[in-house]
Scaffold this motif. Structure first.
Motif, PDB file in Angstrom:
ATOM      1  N   LEU A 223      -7.592  67.171  65.339  1.00 53.33           N
ATOM      2  CA  LEU A 223      -7.145  66.541  64.098  1.00 53.33           C
ATOM      3  C   LEU A 223      -7.158  67.540  62.944  1.00 53.33           C
ATOM      4  CD1 LEU A 223      -8.860  63.024  64.248  1.00 53.33           C
ATOM      5  CD2 LEU A 223      -6.428  63.553  64.533  1.00 53.33           C
ATOM      6  N   ALA A 224      -8.162  68.413  62.931  1.00 52.69           N
ATOM      7  CA  ALA A 224      -8.210  69.445  61.896  1.00 52.69           C
ATOM      8  C   ALA A 224      -7.029  70.400  62.035  1.00 52.69           C
ATOM      9  CB  ALA A 224      -9.530  70.211  61.990  1.00 52.69           C
ATOM     10  N   LEU A 225      -6.669  70.711  63.268  1.00 56.51           N
ATOM     11  CA  LEU A 225      -5.510  71.568  63.503  1.00 56.51           C
ATOM     12  C   LEU A 225      -4.243  70.881  63.015  1.00 56.51           C
ATOM     13  CD1 LEU A 225      -4.156  74.072  64.787  1.00 56.51           C
ATOM     14  CD2 LEU A 225      -4.054  72.776  66.927  1.00 56.51           C
ATOM     15  N   GLU A 226      -4.101  69.598  63.310  1.00 52.05           N
ATOM     16  CA  GLU A 226      -2.927  68.863  62.843  1.00 52.05           C
ATOM     17  C   GLU A 226      -2.824  68.921  61.326  1.00 52.05           C
ATOM     18  OE1 GLU A 226      -1.248  64.608  64.039  1.00 52.05           O
ATOM     19  OE2 GLU A 226      -2.724  64.477  62.414  1.00 52.05           O
ATOM     20  N   LYS A 227      -3.934  68.709  60.633  1.00 58.01           N
ATOM     21  CA  LYS A 227      -3.944  68.752  59.169  1.00 58.01           C
ATOM     22  C   LYS A 227      -3.488  70.122  58.666  1.00 58.01           C
ATOM     23  CE  LYS A 227      -5.292  67.242  54.984  1.00 58.01           C
ATOM     24  NZ  LYS A 227      -5.140  68.454  54.160  1.00 58.01           N
ATOM     25  N   GLU A 228      -3.978  71.166  59.302  1.00 61.72           N
ATOM     26  CA  GLU A 228      -3.632  72.523  58.894  1.00 61.72           C
ATOM     27  C   GLU A 228      -2.139  72.797  59.075  1.00 61.72           C
ATOM     28  OE1 GLU A 228      -4.421  77.053  60.547  1.00 61.72           O
ATOM     29  OE2 GLU A 228      -5.910  75.501  60.951  1.00 61.72           O
ATOM     30  N   VAL A 229      -1.620  72.428  60.231  1.00 60.75           N
ATOM     31  CA  VAL A 229      -0.204  72.677  60.519  1.00 60.75           C
ATOM     32  C   VAL A 229       0.680  71.792  59.658  1.00 60.75           C
ATOM     33  CG1 VAL A 229       1.586  72.541  62.299  1.00 60.75           C
ATOM     34  CG2 VAL A 229      -0.671  73.452  62.867  1.00 60.75           C
ATOM     35  N   THR A 230       0.288  70.520  59.496  1.00 61.49           N
ATOM     36  CA  THR A 230       1.064  69.591  58.688  1.00 61.49           C
ATOM     37  C   THR A 230       1.177  70.059  57.242  1.00 61.49           C
ATOM     38  OG1 THR A 230       0.463  67.706  60.070  1.00 61.49           O
ATOM     39  CG2 THR A 230       1.161  67.223  57.822  1.00 61.49           C
ATOM     40  N   ASP A 231       0.056  70.457  56.662  1.00 62.75           N
ATOM     41  CA  ASP A 231       0.070  70.908  55.267  1.00 62.75           C
ATOM     42  C   ASP A 231       0.995  72.106  55.090  1.00 62.75           C
ATOM     43  OD1 ASP A 231      -1.670  68.927  54.567  1.00 62.75           O
ATOM     44  OD2 ASP A 231      -3.449  70.208  54.461  1.00 62.75           O
ATOM     45  N   SER A 232       0.969  73.011  56.044  1.00 62.85           N
ATOM     46  CA  SER A 232       1.792  74.210  55.943  1.00 62.85           C
ATOM     47  C   SER A 232       3.268  73.894  56.135  1.00 62.85           C
ATOM     48  CB  SER A 232       1.337  75.234  56.992  1.00 62.85           C
ATOM     49  OG  SER A 232       2.202  76.353  57.000  1.00 62.85           O
ATOM     50  N   TYR A 233       3.596  73.125  57.164  1.00 65.88           N
ATOM     51  CA  TYR A 233       5.001  72.872  57.490  1.00 65.88           C
ATOM     52  C   TYR A 233       5.649  71.903  56.507  1.00 65.88           C
ATOM     53  CZ  TYR A 233       9.203  72.232  60.298  1.00 65.88           C
ATOM     54  OH  TYR A 233      10.504  72.210  60.731  1.00 65.88           O
ATOM     55  N   ASN A 234       4.986  70.800  56.240  1.00 67.34           N
ATOM     56  CA  ASN A 234       5.595  69.755  55.412  1.00 67.34           C
ATOM     57  C   ASN A 234       5.762  70.154  53.956  1.00 67.34           C
ATOM     58  OD1 ASN A 234       5.674  68.241  57.715  1.00 67.34           O
ATOM     59  ND2 ASN A 234       4.187  66.708  57.061  1.00 67.34           N
ATOM     60  N   SER A 235       5.038  71.172  53.532  1.00 68.39           N
ATOM     61  CA  SER A 235       5.166  71.620  52.144  1.00 68.39           C
ATOM     62  C   SER A 235       6.543  72.217  51.863  1.00 68.39           C
ATOM     63  CB  SER A 235       4.088  72.663  51.819  1.00 68.39           C
ATOM     64  OG  SER A 235       4.264  73.836  52.602  1.00 68.39           O
ATOM     65  N   HIS A 236       7.265  72.553  52.941  1.00 66.22           N
ATOM     66  CA  HIS A 236       8.597  73.148  52.778  1.00 66.22           C
ATOM     67  C   HIS A 236       9.713  72.136  53.045  1.00 66.22           C
ATOM     68  CE1 HIS A 236       6.728  77.094  52.493  1.00 66.22           C
ATOM     69  NE2 HIS A 236       6.058  76.841  53.602  1.00 66.22           N
ATOM     70  N   VAL A 237       9.351  70.879  53.232  1.00 67.88           N
ATOM     71  CA  VAL A 237      10.341  69.841  53.521  1.00 67.88           C
ATOM     72  C   VAL A 237      10.501  68.945  52.297  1.00 67.88           C
ATOM     73  CG1 VAL A 237      10.942  67.906  55.021  1.00 67.88           C
ATOM     74  CG2 VAL A 237       9.702  69.877  55.954  1.00 67.88           C
ATOM     75  N   SER A 238      11.754  68.707  51.901  1.00 65.27           N
ATOM     76  CA  SER A 238      11.994  67.877  50.721  1.00 65.27           C
ATOM     77  C   SER A 238      12.097  66.407  51.115  1.00 65.27           C
ATOM     78  CB  SER A 238      13.284  68.310  50.024  1.00 65.27           C
ATOM     79  OG  SER A 238      14.421  67.958  50.795  1.00 65.27           O
ATOM     80  N   ALA A 239      11.790  65.539  50.158  1.00 63.76           N
ATOM     81  CA  ALA A 239      11.896  64.103  50.402  1.00 63.76           C
ATOM     82  C   ALA A 239      13.335  63.697  50.699  1.00 63.76           C
ATOM     83  CB  ALA A 239      11.368  63.334  49.188  1.00 63.76           C
ATOM     84  N   GLU A 240      14.286  64.385  50.069  1.00 66.54           N
ATOM     85  CA  GLU A 240      15.698  64.073  50.298  1.00 66.54           C
ATOM     86  C   GLU A 240      16.097  64.364  51.744  1.00 66.54           C
ATOM     87  OE1 GLU A 240      14.537  65.891  47.819  1.00 66.54           O
ATOM     88  OE2 GLU A 240      14.884  64.554  46.105  1.00 66.54           O
ATOM     89  N   GLU A 241      15.601  65.495  52.287  1.00 63.70           N
ATOM     90  CA  GLU A 241      15.899  65.826  53.681  1.00 63.70           C
ATOM     91  C   GLU A 241      15.344  64.766  54.627  1.00 63.70           C
ATOM     92  OE1 GLU A 241      15.906  70.588  54.264  1.00 63.70           O
ATOM     93  OE2 GLU A 241      14.016  69.758  53.525  1.00 63.70           O
ATOM     94  N   VAL A 242      14.102  64.346  54.357  1.00 67.53           N
ATOM     95  CA  VAL A 242      13.464  63.342  55.204  1.00 67.53           C
ATOM     96  C   VAL A 242      14.238  62.032  55.164  1.00 67.53           C
ATOM     97  CG1 VAL A 242      11.382  61.948  55.520  1.00 67.53           C
ATOM     98  CG2 VAL A 242      11.189  64.391  55.012  1.00 67.53           C
ATOM     99  N   GLU A 243      14.682  61.625  53.974  1.00 65.37           N
ATOM    100  CA  GLU A 243      15.416  60.369  53.844  1.00 65.37           C
ATOM    101  C   GLU A 243      16.751  60.422  54.594  1.00 65.37           C
ATOM    102  OE1 GLU A 243      16.456  56.465  52.659  1.00 65.37           O
ATOM    103  OE2 GLU A 243      14.587  57.565  53.004  1.00 65.37           O
ATOM    104  N   GLN A 244      17.462  61.536  54.500  1.00 67.87           N
ATOM    105  CA  GLN A 244      18.726  61.672  55.214  1.00 67.87           C
ATOM    106  C   GLN A 244      18.517  61.570  56.728  1.00 67.87           C
ATOM    107  OE1 GLN A 244      20.424  65.372  53.921  1.00 67.87           O
ATOM    108  NE2 GLN A 244      20.996  64.589  51.903  1.00 67.87           N
ATOM    109  N   ARG A 245      17.470  62.213  57.214  1.00 68.53           N
ATOM    110  CA  ARG A 245      17.189  62.178  58.652  1.00 68.53           C
ATOM    111  C   ARG A 245      16.730  60.790  59.079  1.00 68.53           C
ATOM    112  NH1 ARG A 245      13.909  67.806  58.065  1.00 68.53           N
ATOM    113  NH2 ARG A 245      15.719  69.204  58.003  1.00 68.53           N
TER     114      ARG A 245
END
Length: 258
Positions: A223-245
């Motif tokens: 779970l700690a690994l997931e948090k680390e990877v999520t924070d790093s990856y999702n910080s570069h994803v915009s809300a608009e991109e997520v909504e379109q997908r």
């Protein structure tokens, strides 16, 4: 005869072990050719998913070529180099690997099946851990993976008896995801691979690594690994991109329902 066939189409690579007369046994030459096929795939940015299968309907692979081992020694059974250990060659691939199990997967062949991310099977498929019967301790991961995939008691039963597991039982135990008639296996594998190939490749590589790395850790550390990877990856994803997908996913679901 070409020992390993490599085909590519529409973002999907298919590796076929091609020694049907020897039940696709993993000879030294075949293992080398398998590694080269995996290297070819790893260097091809157009490939987004892989299918591994065996030629013919008798065997996915019967494992290491025991006749060859008789003259060369048992070193390959514990070798960890990707050139000679096909499980390592597969595990080094960053994209999804689907095992299309079309016959027996025995001992080292069973280990190769376990190295795939997803397994589907034909009704001809049979699985057996015969290490105890031939007197060789597994060295490609089976002793640790099998119990994690199907539970300790079931793994012990398979490993302590060497008995064969049929495709339907393997499915009910969670060892394979689906069972198909022999003629339907490869079309099903290709459809599944094509679906995976539609996912953004950068995302897929990150997600596969997260799942695989987390599986090797205890739950808290995973779970700690997931948090680390999520924070790093999702910080570069915009809300608009997520909504379109998200809207695209909903539309796809509507089309499938229709």
């Amino acid at each position: 005869m070409t020992l390993v066939l490599l085909e590519k189409a529409d973002g999907v690579a298919t590796i076929t072990l091609n020694r049907p007369e020897a039940m696709n046994a993993l000879s030294h030459a075949l293992r080398g050719a398998f590694f080269e096929a995996c290297q070819d795939i790893a260097e091809d940015d157009d490939i987004r998913a892989v299918i591994v299968t065996g030629a013919g309907e008798r065997a996915f692979t019967a494992g290491l070529d025991l006749k060859e081992l008789g003259s060369s020694g048992l070193g390959p059974a514990t070798d960890q180099k990707p050139f000679s250990n096909p499980c390592k060659a597969l595990e080094n691939l960053e994209i999804p690997v689907i095992g299309a199990i079309n016959g027996v997967a025995v001992t080292g062949g069973f280990e190769l099946a376990l190295a795939c991310d997803v397994r589907i099977a034909s009704t001809n498929a049979r699985f057996a851990d015969t290490h105890a019967r031939v007197g060789i301790i597994p060295g490609w991961g089976l002793s640790q993976k099998l119990s994690r995939y199907i539970g300790l008691s079931r793994a012990c039963e398979m490993s302590f008896t060497g008995q064969f597991l049929d495709a339907d039982t393997a499915c009910s135990w969670g060892l394979v995801n689906h069972v198909y008639a022999p003629e339907e296996l490869m079309p099903a594998a290709q459809a599944l691979a094509a679906d995976m190939a539609t996912i953004d490749p950068g995302f897929m590589k990150t997600y596969k690594k997260l799942i695989r790395d987390g599986y090797d850790r205890n739950f808290k550390d995973a779970l700690a690994l997931e948090k680390e990877v999520t924070d790093s990856y999702n910080s570069h994803v915009s809300a608009e991109e997520v909504e379109q997908r998200r809207l695209a996913v909903i539309e796809r679901g509507r089309n499938l329902k229709g």
